[in-house]
Enzyme design. Structure first.
Site, PDB file in Angstrom:
ATOM      1  CG  ASP A  58      -1.697   4.466  -2.192  1.00  0.00           C
ATOM      2  OD1 ASP A  58      -1.075   4.983  -1.249  1.00  0.00           O
ATOM      3  OD2 ASP A  58      -2.558   3.586  -2.041  1.00  0.00           O
TER       4      ASP A  58
ATOM      5  CG  ASP B  75      -6.163   0.784  -3.902  1.00  0.00           C
ATOM      6  OD1 ASP B  75      -5.602   1.651  -3.189  1.00  0.00           O
ATOM      7  OD2 ASP B  75      -6.317  -0.395  -3.539  1.00  0.00           O
TER       8      ASP B  75
END
Length: 712
Positions: free
Chosen positions: A402, A600
């Site tokens: 990400d 996250d």
């Protein structure tokens, strides 16, 4: 005022088997399935219960003290030490020396032997118990009732051979192996105890009436206000409400530089406060603190079983019955065609087969390496949820990452301020004033940017938010507008003078907002989520490890490609929703890739769960951490490269251990059965078989402990 609090009630200790986690007990003991010693489910900061280690150590030393003279009585004449004992007298002396060893010292082995029979779960204790009982029992009968044996059991001197020394030495060497194993396990848990020992013992709680009371940590509750003085340990996880300080977080991050903290910043329990004093609000206590969760993750991973362990389990399931069958066949062959005394040779070789084939090393090969690796990972900020994650990570060839919070810091900051008249501070001052009343995610970045530059932000009046365009307000009597080009065009403000500058900033992946005062362009402010300082180094290490790195993000393609360009990432999937991230991971898996996903946020959780290995940033959301197999304590991407190296080292170590175990048994069993006797006259005595068995276990333990000293 300082008040003492009563000691909290202790939590009952629960024990489980590292090999069979379904086994649970409220007291220490051995697993009824495999005989392995049970371990606490939850680690404790208190010294580990070493009752079993002390017991095994005592039994070993007493056994060694009795076995040494026993061997001298039996074999002293071979080295010129004739004690003058012969016949029945010598047998009685041997019986006296061997009995404490083969009864009291060996009692834990017999208990596990009986358990293995009762539970129909043959294990190494089946072989050890069988070998010692047969040798010791046969020798007792030969000493007390020698006349019951036929001539085929008697040697040239007419005496029935006894094997007290073999039984006693076997017990002594197995005890030595147990002591070594228990000590090795104790060392793997030392890092956890050190971590738990870092926690504060007390906290200074601020009562509603303003009094300050020292309380035991167990009595701190969520919402309590706590004062942390200079040099104190932060008691629990929480948020600073008053004051500032610099906190040493090296116990979590490994970084020696203190981290500046101010009102609104999060602090972690067990970190060390510097020279400042502050008041914090407790947000997580007890088992919910980051430190407790780290310890629990490590303990859980140490007890888990890698898929490669299934191979060892399947082998062990068939191994014991096969060994017993080989021992029976060995006895039958020697009793039929062996030299005189045939039955004595048959018995001693059958016992040697049983002892040398004991699968101690096979049982230790995987779990001891996993336990050491998980502890080593905790030391470098890598938390493995289970052993399966270690094994899978070794095979990963593609890493999806990400962008926000993984490659970048995860929080926008002001990167550029451009003023039409050159007064950049005035532009930022005006922008921060109108943004202070905004709830837009970028507003805090602009306000923080002004505060970092020590700009005094004036109040704003007549504030107005224009959805999708920007904000308007009156600052110092002047009408200030901040927003995108659409807002400026709507107000008739010409921004052409800064068009090229704005375009260049957007090309770098930054968000640009124009600032106007009283209908005239004043300048612009650019905001971006900065790339972490460690990201470039981390990507180089990952590529060096042979991983293909792919960005997958919900951010716009323009920003994603700008970040990817700076980082040298060739493949980018942008504008993806959580379900799309899962689809991207699935597509790579269908193409035959072993995929790891690092993220996250909540939006990353489905992809983390879908990936072969999910890697969560420890600074991220709880759901991301719960969905991942690996957690990076600091959120530093470089830790992924370290995790990959550690997994590869661990799996190589396990394969080495399994090779040692399989090779040892494959070579040892035929030798013990007497395969070379017709050609060389060589036989393996039960004592040598026991020594070889213990050395094989020791070699596996020593090899696994090398992981602790390997540079990661």
């Amino acid at each position: 005022m300082v008040a003492a609090s009563p000691e909290p009630a202790s939590t009952p200790v629960e024990y489980t088997c590292p090999m069979h986690p379904e086994i649970r007990s409220d007291r220490p003991g051995s697993c009824p399935i495999c005989g392995m010693s049970l371990e606490p489910v939850r680690p404790s900061a208190e010294p580990a219960d070493d009752t079993e280690l002390r017991s095994m150590t005592l039994r070993f030393w007493i056994s060694a003290a009795l076995s040494l003279p026993l061997v001298l009585v039996t074999m002293g004449a071979m080295v010129g030490l004739d004690l003058g004992l012969t016949g029945r007298t010598r047998a009685l002396v041997e019986l006296a020396l061997a009995t404490p060893v083969c009864t009291w010292a060996a009692w834990p082995f017999y208990r596990r032997f009986v358990q293995s029979l009762a539970n129909r779960s043959p294990s190494m204790w089946t072989l050890i118990g069988l070998g010692v009982l047969v040798a010791f029992g046969f020798s007792i009968v030969a000493t007390v009732l020698p006349d019951v044996f036929p001539a085929v059991f008697r040697g040239h001197d007419g005496q029935v051979g006894v094997y007290f020394e073999a039984a006693a030495v076997i017990v002594t060497l197995v005890l030595l192996g147990q002591v070594l194993e228990l000590r090795a396990r104790g060392r793997t848990g030392a890092a956890l105890q050190q971590l738990l020992g870092l926690a504060a013992k007390q906290a200074r709680r601020i009562e509603p009436d303003g009094r300050e009371v020292d309380v035991e940590l167990a009595h701190v509750q969520v919402g309590d206000r706590l004062r942390v003085r200079p040099g104190d340990k932060v008691p629990v996880d929480g948020m600073i409400e008053e004051g500032t300080s610099a906190i040493d977080e090296s116990m979590l991050t490994g970084e020696p530089m203190p981290v500046a903290k101010r009102v609104g910043d999060r602090v972690i329990g067990a970190t060390i406060n510097g020279t400042g004093s502050f008041v914090m609000r407790a947000d997580a206590v007890g088992a919910d603190t980051l430190l407790a969760r780290i310890v629990e993750l490590v303990a859980q991973a140490q007890r888990s079983r890698a898929p490669i362990q299934k191979l060892a389990d399947r082998v062990a399931g068939w191994f014991v019955p096969i060994v017993i069958a080989i021992a029976v066949a060995t006895f039958a062959v020697w009793a039929s065609v062996g030299p005189d005394p045939r039955f004595a040779y048959a018995l001693i070789n059958a016992i040697a087969v049983v002892i040398i084939a004991c699968p101690c090393a096979l049982g230790l090969a995987t779990p001891i390496s996993i336990m050491v690796a998980v502890g080593r990972g905790a030391q470098i900020g890598v938390l493995f949820r289970d052993a399966e994650s270690i094994e899978r990570l070794e095979k990963v060839d593609t890493l999806f990452v990400d962008k926000t919070g993984t490659l970048t810091a995860g929080r926008p900051v002001v990167t550029d301020v451009v003023a039409a008249d050159g007064n950049e501070l005035a532009v930022l001052r005006a922008a921060a004033a109108v943004e202070r009343g905004s709830e837009h995610p970028l507003a805090q970045a602009i306000v923080s940017g002004a505060e970092v530059r020590e700009i005094v932000i004036p109040p704003v009046s007549e504030f107005e938010s224009v959805t999708g365009k920007g904000v308007i307000g009156t600052v110092d009597g002047r009408r200030v507008m901040l927003g995108n080009r659409a807002l400026m065009d709507e107000a008739g403000i010409d921004v052409s003078a800064l068009d090229d500058t704005a375009g260049g900033l957007r090309g770098d992946g930054k968000t640009v907002m124009f600032v106007a005062r009283d209908g005239e362009l004043a300048g612009l402010v650019a905001v971006a989520d900065p790339i972490k300082e460690s990201t470039l180094e981390a990507l180089r290490a990952l590529r060096a490890a042979g991983l293909r790195v792919v960005m997958v993000t919900g951010d716009t393609r323009r920003i994603a490609e700008a970040v990817a360009s700076k980082l040298g990432i060739d493949e980018v999937h942008a504008d993806v929703m959580p379900a799309d991230k899962v689809a991207v991971v699935q597509a790579a898996q269908r193409a035959g890739h072993i995929v790891a996903m690092a993220g996250d946020g909540i939006n990353d959780a489905p992809a983390l769960a879908q990936a072969d290995v999910g890697i969560a940033m420890g600074t991220g959301t709880d759901i991301a951490i719960e969905s991942a197999g690996v957690t990076l304590v600091t959120g530093d991407l470089r830790a992924i490269a370290r995790a990959v190296r550690l997994s590869r080292i661990t799996m190589r170590n396990i394969k080495q251990n399994l090779f040692f175990a399989f090779f040892y048994n494959a070579a040892g069993i035929p030798l013990a059965a007497g395969l070379l006797y017709p050609f060389t006259g060589w036989l393996v005595s039960p004592m040598l078989a026991a020594l070889a068995m213990s050395l094989s276990s020791a070699s596996v333990i020593a090899n696994a402990l090398r992981i602790r000293m390997t540079a990661i």
